[in-house]
Design a protein around this motif. Structure first.
Motif, PDB file in Angstrom:
ATOM      1  N   GLN A 116       0.799  -1.257   0.067  1.00 14.45           N
ATOM      2  CA  GLN A 116       0.123   0.191  -0.068  1.00 14.45           C
ATOM      3  C   GLN A 116       0.906   1.338   0.150  1.00 14.45           C
ATOM      4  O   GLN A 116       1.809   1.352   0.600  1.00 14.45           O
ATOM      5  N   GLU A 117       0.569   1.994  -0.798  1.00 14.63           N
ATOM      6  CA  GLU A 117       1.375   3.646  -0.725  1.00 14.63           C
ATOM      7  C   GLU A 117       0.393   4.606  -0.413  1.00 14.63           C
ATOM      8  O   GLU A 117      -0.818   4.751  -0.533  1.00 14.63           O
ATOM      9  N   LEU A 118       0.888   5.645   0.560  1.00 15.23           N
ATOM     10  CA  LEU A 118       0.268   6.965   0.979  1.00 15.23           C
ATOM     11  C   LEU A 118       1.175   7.972   0.478  1.00 15.23           C
ATOM     12  O   LEU A 118       2.304   7.776   0.782  1.00 15.23           O
ATOM     13  N   VAL A 119       0.557   9.070  -0.049  1.00 18.20           N
ATOM     14  CA  VAL A 119       1.036  10.014  -0.228  1.00 18.20           C
ATOM     15  C   VAL A 119       0.552  11.515   0.405  1.00 18.20           C
ATOM     16  O   VAL A 119      -0.611  11.593   0.465  1.00 18.20           O
ATOM     17  N   GLU A 120       1.473  11.848   1.266  1.00 20.90           N
ATOM     18  CA  GLU A 120       1.089  13.195   1.907  1.00 20.90           C
ATOM     19  C   GLU A 120       1.976  14.456   1.505  1.00 20.90           C
ATOM     20  O   GLU A 120       3.069  14.344   1.282  1.00 20.90           O
ATOM     21  N   LYS A 121       1.098  15.719   1.416  1.00 29.40           N
ATOM     22  CA  LYS A 121       1.717  16.654   1.091  1.00 29.40           C
ATOM     23  C   LYS A 121       2.311  17.383   2.363  1.00 29.40           C
ATOM     24  O   LYS A 121       1.602  17.749   3.325  1.00 29.40           O
ATOM     25  N   VAL A 122       3.570  17.768   2.142  1.00 29.66           N
ATOM     26  CA  VAL A 122       4.262  18.380   3.494  1.00 29.66           C
ATOM     27  C   VAL A 122       5.025  19.754   3.048  1.00 29.66           C
ATOM     28  O   VAL A 122       5.117  19.978   1.978  1.00 29.66           O
ATOM     29  N   GLN A 123       5.550  20.446   3.911  1.00 29.74           N
ATOM     30  CA  GLN A 123       6.214  21.862   3.735  1.00 29.74           C
ATOM     31  C   GLN A 123       7.411  21.742   4.422  1.00 29.74           C
ATOM     32  O   GLN A 123       7.249  21.438   5.954  1.00 29.74           O
ATOM     33  N   VAL A 124       8.534  21.886   3.740  1.00 30.25           N
ATOM     34  CA  VAL A 124       9.931  21.782   4.284  1.00 30.25           C
ATOM     35  C   VAL A 124      10.305  23.266   4.671  1.00 30.25           C
ATOM     36  O   VAL A 124      10.417  24.258   3.807  1.00 30.25           O
ATOM     37  N   VAL A 125      10.588  23.687   5.987  1.00 25.80           N
ATOM     38  CA  VAL A 125      11.008  25.136   6.049  1.00 25.80           C
ATOM     39  C   VAL A 125      12.358  24.750   6.813  1.00 25.80           C
ATOM     40  O   VAL A 125      13.041  24.163   7.285  1.00 25.80           O
ATOM     41  N   GLN A 126      12.890  26.130   6.671  1.00 20.15           N
ATOM     42  CA  GLN A 126      14.328  26.376   7.306  1.00 20.15           C
ATOM     43  C   GLN A 126      14.405  26.362   8.748  1.00 20.15           C
ATOM     44  O   GLN A 126      13.403  26.327   9.285  1.00 20.15           O
ATOM     45  N   ARG A 127      15.442  25.964   9.301  1.00 18.71           N
ATOM     46  CA  ARG A 127      15.862  25.897  10.743  1.00 18.71           C
ATOM     47  C   ARG A 127      15.682  27.193  11.526  1.00 18.71           C
ATOM     48  O   ARG A 127      15.351  27.324  12.557  1.00 18.71           O
ATOM     49  N   GLU A 128      15.892  28.250  10.826  1.00 14.52           N
ATOM     50  CA  GLU A 128      15.869  29.647  11.257  1.00 14.52           C
ATOM     51  C   GLU A 128      14.416  30.073  11.311  1.00 14.52           C
ATOM     52  O   GLU A 128      13.572  29.970  10.319  1.00 14.52           O
ATOM     53  N   ASN A 129      14.047  30.735  12.503  1.00 14.59           N
ATOM     54  CA  ASN A 129      12.672  31.436  12.302  1.00 14.59           C
ATOM     55  C   ASN A 129      12.847  32.985  12.523  1.00 14.59           C
ATOM     56  O   ASN A 129      13.779  33.481  13.354  1.00 14.59           O
ATOM     57  N   ILE A 130      12.481  33.808  11.409  1.00 14.98           N
ATOM     58  CA  ILE A 130      12.628  35.288  11.666  1.00 14.98           C
ATOM     59  C   ILE A 130      11.176  35.879  11.933  1.00 14.98           C
ATOM     60  O   ILE A 130      10.152  35.656  11.223  1.00 14.98           O
ATOM     61  N   LEU A 131      11.316  36.856  12.936  1.00 14.36           N
ATOM     62  CA  LEU A 131      10.166  37.849  13.282  1.00 14.36           C
ATOM     63  C   LEU A 131      10.487  39.099  12.571  1.00 14.36           C
ATOM     64  O   LEU A 131      11.589  39.716  13.009  1.00 14.36           O
TER      65      LEU A 131
ATOM     66  N   THR B 146      -0.142  48.848  -1.132  1.00 15.09           N
ATOM     67  CA  THR B 146       0.438  47.926  -0.098  1.00 15.09           C
ATOM     68  C   THR B 146       2.031  47.524  -0.469  1.00 15.09           C
ATOM     69  O   THR B 146       2.072  47.348  -1.583  1.00 15.09           O
ATOM     70  N   PHE B 147       2.930  47.984   0.350  1.00 15.54           N
ATOM     71  CA  PHE B 147       4.266  47.687   0.090  1.00 15.54           C
ATOM     72  C   PHE B 147       4.599  46.444   0.730  1.00 15.54           C
ATOM     73  O   PHE B 147       4.037  45.850   1.687  1.00 15.54           O
ATOM     74  N   LYS B 148       5.621  45.899   0.054  1.00 20.71           N
ATOM     75  CA  LYS B 148       5.874  44.352   0.632  1.00 20.71           C
ATOM     76  C   LYS B 148       7.523  44.672   1.054  1.00 20.71           C
ATOM     77  O   LYS B 148       8.309  45.011   0.257  1.00 20.71           O
ATOM     78  N   LEU B 149       7.704  44.171   2.277  1.00 20.91           N
ATOM     79  CA  LEU B 149       9.056  44.179   3.097  1.00 20.91           C
ATOM     80  C   LEU B 149       9.671  42.731   3.045  1.00 20.91           C
ATOM     81  O   LEU B 149       8.778  41.905   3.496  1.00 20.91           O
ATOM     82  N   ARG B 150      10.654  42.370   2.446  1.00 23.64           N
ATOM     83  CA  ARG B 150      11.435  40.886   2.714  1.00 23.64           C
ATOM     84  C   ARG B 150      12.787  41.009   3.477  1.00 23.64           C
ATOM     85  O   ARG B 150      13.636  42.146   3.093  1.00 23.64           O
ATOM     86  N   THR B 151      13.056  40.032   4.092  1.00 23.94           N
ATOM     87  CA  THR B 151      14.436  39.896   4.797  1.00 23.94           C
ATOM     88  C   THR B 151      14.996  38.587   4.367  1.00 23.94           C
ATOM     89  O   THR B 151      13.977  37.758   4.124  1.00 23.94           O
ATOM     90  N   ILE B 152      16.129  38.550   3.982  1.00 26.30           N
ATOM     91  CA  ILE B 152      16.853  37.344   3.445  1.00 26.30           C
ATOM     92  C   ILE B 152      18.026  37.355   4.372  1.00 26.30           C
ATOM     93  O   ILE B 152      18.905  37.918   4.612  1.00 26.30           O
TER      94      ILE B 152
ATOM     95  N   THR C  11      17.300  31.968   4.390  1.00 28.18           N
ATOM     96  CA  THR C  11      15.892  31.820   4.807  1.00 28.18           C
ATOM     97  C   THR C  11      15.229  33.140   4.689  1.00 28.18           C
ATOM     98  O   THR C  11      15.813  34.266   5.060  1.00 28.18           O
ATOM     99  N   THR C  12      14.092  33.431   4.363  1.00 25.78           N
ATOM    100  CA  THR C  12      13.278  34.604   3.954  1.00 25.78           C
ATOM    101  C   THR C  12      11.984  34.701   4.818  1.00 25.78           C
ATOM    102  O   THR C  12      11.355  33.771   5.011  1.00 25.78           O
ATOM    103  N   GLN C  13      11.716  35.670   4.878  1.00 26.91           N
ATOM    104  CA  GLN C  13      10.552  36.037   5.804  1.00 26.91           C
ATOM    105  C   GLN C  13      10.013  37.573   5.014  1.00 26.91           C
ATOM    106  O   GLN C  13      10.656  38.547   4.613  1.00 26.91           O
ATOM    107  N   GLU C  14       8.698  37.591   4.957  1.00 23.44           N
ATOM    108  CA  GLU C  14       7.825  38.827   4.366  1.00 23.44           C
ATOM    109  C   GLU C  14       6.960  39.341   4.962  1.00 23.44           C
ATOM    110  O   GLU C  14       6.478  38.515   5.958  1.00 23.44           O
ATOM    111  N   LYS C  15       6.711  40.659   4.873  1.00 24.24           N
ATOM    112  CA  LYS C  15       5.788  41.414   5.902  1.00 24.24           C
ATOM    113  C   LYS C  15       5.244  42.497   4.947  1.00 24.24           C
ATOM    114  O   LYS C  15       6.020  43.000   3.925  1.00 24.24           O
ATOM    115  N   SER C  16       3.937  42.945   5.175  1.00 19.50           N
ATOM    116  CA  SER C  16       3.400  43.982   4.292  1.00 19.50           C
ATOM    117  C   SER C  16       2.999  45.483   5.055  1.00 19.50           C
ATOM    118  O   SER C  16       2.797  45.058   6.163  1.00 19.50           O
ATOM    119  N   PHE C  17       2.949  46.309   4.415  1.00 22.89           N
ATOM    120  CA  PHE C  17       2.498  47.510   5.192  1.00 22.89           C
ATOM    121  C   PHE C  17       1.750  48.452   3.994  1.00 22.89           C
ATOM    122  O   PHE C  17       2.206  48.504   3.128  1.00 22.89           O
TER     123      PHE C  17
END
Length: 610
Positions: A262-277, A350-356, A366-372
């Protein structure tokens, strides 16, 4: 090999002390030695061959292979083996005087025969008959559930059974069912724990076998690992994801059991180890304003600051034009900051702010985005304050028919009161739609104040999720002498029950034949805890809640309801009769109890089973 060559090979194997290994492996070594010894037998070739056999013997002793045992059934059953349906028919299912053959057929949803097999009726074993019937090549397993199995004895010269037995395949079909337990978000460059549970989809019994798991995404190499499924039908494994392996991916679990694969396929998301606020000092700016930007970077596992790491800040305007870019480095606390000066003429929206984080050319970034928002706005000219209740205490809930009193105060932002301004108060509730239940209009005093008193109706449409409490909203509108208007809203709850009582069994439902702990919670209609004395219809008759309004009572699992009365120190009384839902248990009752509901990583967990 010739008899003389076989004797020579056996002599060499005996010298190597590996004759006790598996027959299949020995046959392979015979072939290898035969090829080598067909040539000229030199001492060097003999030593090389013996050394190779010793290495193979060591490998098989460390990594023994296990063959998958076929599933055996004592009842009417069917399993799918490749493109065939293996059917087991016990002898107890059939009886005949002098049968000639056993006819087994598979019928599709339209009653057409898609497979047929004739078995010798006199050659059954003690457990019955077992046969394989070929299925259509394009038949999916889910479509097989609509098919039926027809079988029965036929006499010589007949083509159909006189009294055939027909069974839906869905009732006899045994197949592996796979469940994957684990998080949907995996961490790149870390060990991710997963657990697989495999059971028989027909009987629910655990299945033993082997499994493999693969993580794949576009333009990346697959990450694979294998594990054994134990007798409890579970396999716990660790999947190590490589650095830089991020984004949406498919997690494919392939399980091999005696009932098939039997085969099971699940969709997952792989994220970076770092977390940015990523934060800004305001959510909205006007053209010409200065935007203050700050980022905080932590390790997801250790929560330690990611220090001395390059970081890039980028900003795109409302039309997607890149208008800002700056490089920085995180400090010892994982913080980096910058500023962005908005021009007087900009593309508002709406402006988009991105940090890399890291080198932009490195796939491990690792990237993170925020809008203002950048737009023109007008600040309020003055503020309105609404105070409900008496002088010293703010009253948040009332009873139907009570009079709500309060005070409205309006002042300019620089502190001057709005003298002789107009005030308009509307009182409303919600019953299918918003309904106005009272209003008042007047002039503010010289110090910008207005005292009001409005009587509540005698009945309300309460909401069940608030135990019958109904919301009442006060909308205050103040207009100054310059004809500028500001509004302010305030809400409160109206309840006929001044104290609300809730009862929660420890297992969610009452477990029969066991003593169950029931948590009692008392609170005021606004949600604040109420310290009360509770009178019950069971023992103990009286309970005192703590400062959080919680008390615990232990009752018999057969109890259907609790009659409760709660009284606080001010004499307010609440009563309720709470129905307790009982769990349906056919066998033994089992309860699992822990001292607390939340634990920190590394803490000891004590478990009591009852």
């Amino acid at each position: 090999p010739s008899p003389s060559l076989k004797t020579k090979i056996s002599r060499q194997i005996n010298k190597a002390n590996i004759f006790n290994l598996k027959e299949g492996c020995r046959q392979t070594w015979f072939a290898c030695l035969y090829k080598a010894m067909k040539q000229k037998l030199t001492p060097i070739r003999i030593l090389i061959s013996l050394f190779a056999m010793i290495l193979i013997a060591i490998f098989y002793s460390i990594f023994p292979t296990e063959s998958m045992e076929a599933a055996e059934f004592t009842e009417l059953a069917a399993i799918k083996v490749g493109n065939q349906l293996q059917v087991t028919i016990p002898a107890s299912e059939l009886s005949a005087l002098q049968p000639s053959a056993l006819l087994v057929e598979i019928l599709d949803a339209e009653n057409k025969i898609v497979a047929r097999q004739l078995l010798d009726a006199n050659q059954e074993k003690a457990e019955g008959w077992k046969t394989n019937l070929s299925l259509p090549a394009d038949l999916k397993q889910e479509d097989l559930f609509w098919y039926r199995l027809r079988y029965g004895f036929i006499e010589k010269g007949q083509t159909t059974a006189n009294t055939p037995i027909i069974q839906p395949i869905s009732k006899i079909f045994h197949f592996p069912t796979v469940r994957l337990l684990g998080q949907k978000e995996l961490i790149s460059g870390a060990n991710n724990s997963l657990r697989v549970v495999v059971i028989d989809g027909q009987s629910g019994q655990p299945l033993k076998g082997s499994m493999s798991i693969a993580l794949d995404k576009a333009n990346s190499a697959d990450v694979k690992t294998t594990a054994k499924v134990d007798q409890h039908g579970t396999a716990s494994l660790t999947l190590k994801t490589p650095e830089g392996f991020t984004g949406d991916a498919n997690l494919t679990v392939t399980v091999s059991t005696p009932l098939g694969t039997q085969e099971l396929v699940e969709k997952v998301q792989v994220v970076q180890r770092e977390n940015i606020l990523l934060t800004t000092d305001k959510p909205i700016y006007q053209p010409g304003h200065l935007v203050h930007i700050r980022s905080l970077t932590l390790d997801r596992f250790s929560r330690q600051a990611v220090s001395s790491t390059p970081i890039i800040f980028e900003i795109e305007d409302a039309k997607g034009n890149k208008v800002f870019k700056k490089r920085a480095t995180t400090d010892e606390f994982g913080i980096a900051s910058t500023e962005f000066q908005l021009a007087e003429e900009v593309n508002m929206g709406t402006f988009k702010l991105r940090t890399i984080l890291g080198d932009q050319n490195n796939p491990r970034t690792t990237t993170q985005e925020k809008s203002f928002v950048v737009d023109r706005y007008v600040l309020p000219k003055f503020k309105i304050d609404i105070k409900m209740g008496g002088e010293n205490e703010r009253q948040q809930y009332y009873s139907p028919g009570e009079t709500v009193s309060g005070q409205v105060t309006a002042k300019y932002l620089f502190g001057k009161p709005i003298s002789r301004g107009r005030v308009n108060i509307k009182m409303s509730t919600f019953d299918v739609e918003t309904v106005e239940i009272g209003k008042a209009e007047d002039i503010l005093s010289d110090v910008g104040e207005y005292q009001f008193a409005m009587k509540l109706p005698n009945s309300f449409a309460g909401r069940s999720f608030e135990q019958g409490a109904a919301p009442v909203a006060f909308q205050v509108e103040v207009t100054d002498t310059a004809n500028h208007t500001e509004t302010r809203s305030e809400s409160l709850l109206v309840s006929s029950n001044p104290i609300l009582i809730t009862a929660v069994p420890e297992s969610g439902e009452m477990v029969p034949r066991l003593n169950n702990r029931v948590y009692l919670l008392t609170a005021y209609p606004d949600g604040s805890p109420a310290k009360t004395t509770i009178t019950t219809n069971v023992k103990p008759a009286n309970l005192v809640t703590d400062k959080d309004g919680i008390a615990v009572i232990e009752v018999d699992g057969q109890l259907n309801s609790l009659a409760l009365t709660a009284k606080d120190e001010k004499g307010k009384v609440g009563t309720t009769n709470i129905a307790l839902k009982r769990r349906e248990v056919t066998g033994d009752s089992l309860m699992v109890r822990t001292p607390q509901a939340l634990y920190k990583v590394g803490e000891k967990l004590e478990i009591t089973t009852i």
